[in-house]
Motif scaffolding. Structure first.
Motif, PDB file in Angstrom:
ATOM      1  N   TYR A   1      41.144  28.870 -36.319  1.00 49.43           N
ATOM      2  CA  TYR A   1      39.746  28.707 -35.677  1.00 49.43           C
ATOM      3  C   TYR A   1      39.588  27.398 -35.940  1.00 49.43           C
ATOM      4  N   ALA A   2      38.496  26.852 -34.911  1.00 49.34           N
ATOM      5  CA  ALA A   2      38.074  25.719 -35.100  1.00 49.34           C
ATOM      6  C   ALA A   2      37.006  25.786 -36.325  1.00 49.34           C
ATOM      7  N   ASP A   3      36.718  24.720 -37.054  1.00 50.57           N
ATOM      8  CA  ASP A   3      35.642  24.552 -38.168  1.00 50.57           C
ATOM      9  C   ASP A   3      34.349  25.279 -37.584  1.00 50.57           C
ATOM     10  N   SER A   4      34.114  24.635 -36.368  1.00 52.19           N
ATOM     11  CA  SER A   4      32.804  24.991 -35.737  1.00 52.19           C
ATOM     12  C   SER A   4      32.359  26.390 -35.370  1.00 52.19           C
ATOM     13  N   VAL A   5      33.454  27.392 -35.340  1.00 50.91           N
ATOM     14  CA  VAL A   5      33.302  28.701 -34.850  1.00 50.91           C
ATOM     15  C   VAL A   5      33.746  29.639 -36.027  1.00 50.91           C
ATOM     16  N   LYS A   6      34.448  29.065 -37.065  1.00 53.16           N
ATOM     17  CA  LYS A   6      34.822  29.852 -38.482  1.00 53.16           C
ATOM     18  C   LYS A   6      33.533  30.841 -38.771  1.00 53.16           C
ATOM     19  N   GLY A   7      34.005  32.236 -38.822  1.00 52.53           N
ATOM     20  CA  GLY A   7      32.912  32.983 -39.278  1.00 52.53           C
ATOM     21  C   GLY A   7      31.882  33.681 -38.128  1.00 52.53           C
ATOM     22  N   ARG A   8      32.158  33.065 -37.047  1.00 51.38           N
ATOM     23  CA  ARG A   8      31.286  33.751 -36.105  1.00 51.38           C
ATOM     24  C   ARG A   8      32.063  34.193 -34.700  1.00 51.38           C
ATOM     25  N   PHE A   9      33.131  33.478 -34.492  1.00 51.84           N
ATOM     26  CA  PHE A   9      34.035  33.951 -33.376  1.00 51.84           C
ATOM     27  C   PHE A   9      35.274  34.573 -33.886  1.00 51.84           C
ATOM     28  N   THR A  10      35.624  35.674 -33.200  1.00 52.34           N
ATOM     29  CA  THR A  10      37.091  36.261 -33.589  1.00 52.34           C
ATOM     30  C   THR A  10      37.866  36.624 -32.321  1.00 52.34           C
ATOM     31  N   VAL A  11      39.196  36.168 -32.582  1.00 49.95           N
ATOM     32  CA  VAL A  11      40.077  36.333 -31.379  1.00 49.95           C
ATOM     33  C   VAL A  11      40.891  37.538 -31.657  1.00 49.95           C
ATOM     34  N   SER A  12      41.089  38.166 -30.568  1.00 52.39           N
ATOM     35  CA  SER A  12      41.897  39.428 -30.803  1.00 52.39           C
ATOM     36  C   SER A  12      42.727  39.768 -29.802  1.00 52.39           C
ATOM     37  N   ARG A  13      43.830  40.778 -29.736  1.00 51.66           N
ATOM     38  CA  ARG A  13      44.480  41.180 -28.372  1.00 51.66           C
ATOM     39  C   ARG A  13      44.620  42.694 -28.397  1.00 51.66           C
ATOM     40  N   ASP A  14      44.550  43.349 -27.341  1.00 57.84           N
ATOM     41  CA  ASP A  14      44.608  44.763 -27.050  1.00 57.84           C
ATOM     42  C   ASP A  14      46.009  44.656 -26.243  1.00 57.84           C
ATOM     43  N   ASN A  15      47.005  45.206 -27.064  1.00 57.71           N
ATOM     44  CA  ASN A  15      48.361  45.093 -26.437  1.00 57.71           C
ATOM     45  C   ASN A  15      48.587  45.996 -25.367  1.00 57.71           C
ATOM     46  N   ALA A  16      48.069  47.054 -25.497  1.00 57.40           N
ATOM     47  CA  ALA A  16      48.143  48.143 -24.328  1.00 57.40           C
ATOM     48  C   ALA A  16      47.431  47.887 -23.105  1.00 57.40           C
ATOM     49  N   LYS A  17      46.398  46.772 -23.192  1.00 58.79           N
ATOM     50  CA  LYS A  17      45.660  46.322 -21.979  1.00 58.79           C
ATOM     51  C   LYS A  17      46.083  45.031 -21.491  1.00 58.79           C
ATOM     52  N   ASN A  18      47.218  44.451 -22.180  1.00 53.62           N
ATOM     53  CA  ASN A  18      47.584  43.072 -22.269  1.00 53.62           C
ATOM     54  C   ASN A  18      46.598  42.012 -21.939  1.00 53.62           C
ATOM     55  N   THR A  19      45.581  42.427 -22.899  1.00 53.86           N
ATOM     56  CA  THR A  19      44.543  41.337 -22.566  1.00 53.86           C
ATOM     57  C   THR A  19      44.154  40.811 -23.960  1.00 53.86           C
ATOM     58  N   MET A  20      43.584  39.649 -23.948  1.00 55.92           N
ATOM     59  CA  MET A  20      43.005  38.876 -25.388  1.00 55.92           C
ATOM     60  C   MET A  20      41.559  38.717 -25.031  1.00 55.92           C
ATOM     61  N   TYR A  21      40.847  38.787 -26.297  1.00 59.02           N
ATOM     62  CA  TYR A  21      39.433  38.604 -26.347  1.00 59.02           C
ATOM     63  C   TYR A  21      39.221  37.530 -27.332  1.00 59.02           C
ATOM     64  N   LEU A  22      37.655  36.987 -27.153  1.00 56.98           N
ATOM     65  CA  LEU A  22      37.008  36.270 -27.950  1.00 56.98           C
ATOM     66  C   LEU A  22      35.916  36.876 -28.269  1.00 56.98           C
ATOM     67  N   GLN A  23      35.520  37.539 -29.463  1.00 58.88           N
ATOM     68  CA  GLN A  23      34.028  38.040 -29.844  1.00 58.88           C
ATOM     69  C   GLN A  23      33.478  36.840 -30.223  1.00 58.88           C
ATOM     70  N   MET A  24      32.156  36.431 -29.732  1.00 60.84           N
ATOM     71  CA  MET A  24      31.444  35.313 -30.320  1.00 60.84           C
ATOM     72  C   MET A  24      30.010  35.975 -30.592  1.00 60.84           C
ATOM     73  N   ASN A  25      29.807  35.537 -31.975  1.00 62.89           N
ATOM     74  CA  ASN A  25      28.413  36.064 -32.355  1.00 62.89           C
ATOM     75  C   ASN A  25      27.643  34.959 -33.063  1.00 62.89           C
ATOM     76  N   ASN A  26      26.515  35.078 -33.415  1.00 66.72           N
ATOM     77  CA  ASN A  26      25.456  34.365 -33.693  1.00 66.72           C
ATOM     78  C   ASN A  26      25.700  32.896 -32.906  1.00 66.72           C
ATOM     79  N   LEU A  27      25.444  33.001 -31.521  1.00 66.01           N
ATOM     80  CA  LEU A  27      25.754  31.893 -30.734  1.00 66.01           C
ATOM     81  C   LEU A  27      24.872  30.838 -30.766  1.00 66.01           C
ATOM     82  N   LYS A  28      25.139  29.629 -30.687  1.00 63.38           N
ATOM     83  CA  LYS A  28      24.266  28.561 -30.658  1.00 63.38           C
ATOM     84  C   LYS A  28      24.269  27.968 -29.538  1.00 63.38           C
TER      85      LYS A  28
END
Length: 123
Positions: free
Chosen positions: A60-87
């Protein structure tokens, strides 16, 4: 190979969004490759946000650590970026990128790119 990013929109400061990146075209199994998220704000260069390796290591970039989470759903062949506490400074076009190599922190290290999805954080 085509990467389709989606999920952007307008959100208030402190809000959340989840971006998706789906692969299409010839067979491209996301879980086999290093995948990343980048963003580009108006008038600025594209910058690294987050990456997930084929071994499921996360960067993670320092600017998003603790707020953003990257993940994958292999069954859907999809990657996600969950973004919380957006600025407001998170406002940018967000791009997903695939088949990365090296440090995974720079644009030239990725072979495939999605078209981008706009995230606007404003009150």
């Amino acid at each position: 190979v085509q990467l389709q990013a989606s999920g952007g929109g307008l959100v208030h400061p402190g809000g959340s969004l989840r971006l998706s990146c789906a692969a299409s075209g010839r067979t491209f199994t996301l879980s086999f490759y290093n995948m990343g998220w980048f963003r580009q704000a108006p008038g600025k260069e594209r910058e690294f946000v987050a990456a997930v390796t084929w071994k499921n290591d996360y960067i993670y970039a320092d600017s998003v650590k603790g707020r953003f989470t990257v993940s994958r759903d292999n069954a859907k062949n999809t990657m996600y970026l969950q973004m919380n506490n957006l600025k407001p400074e998170d406002t940018a076009v967000y791009y997903c990128a695939g088949q990365g190599s090296g440090s995974l922190l720079t644009v030239p290290e990725y072979r495939y790119w999605g078209q981008g999805t706009l995230v606007t954080v404003s009150s």
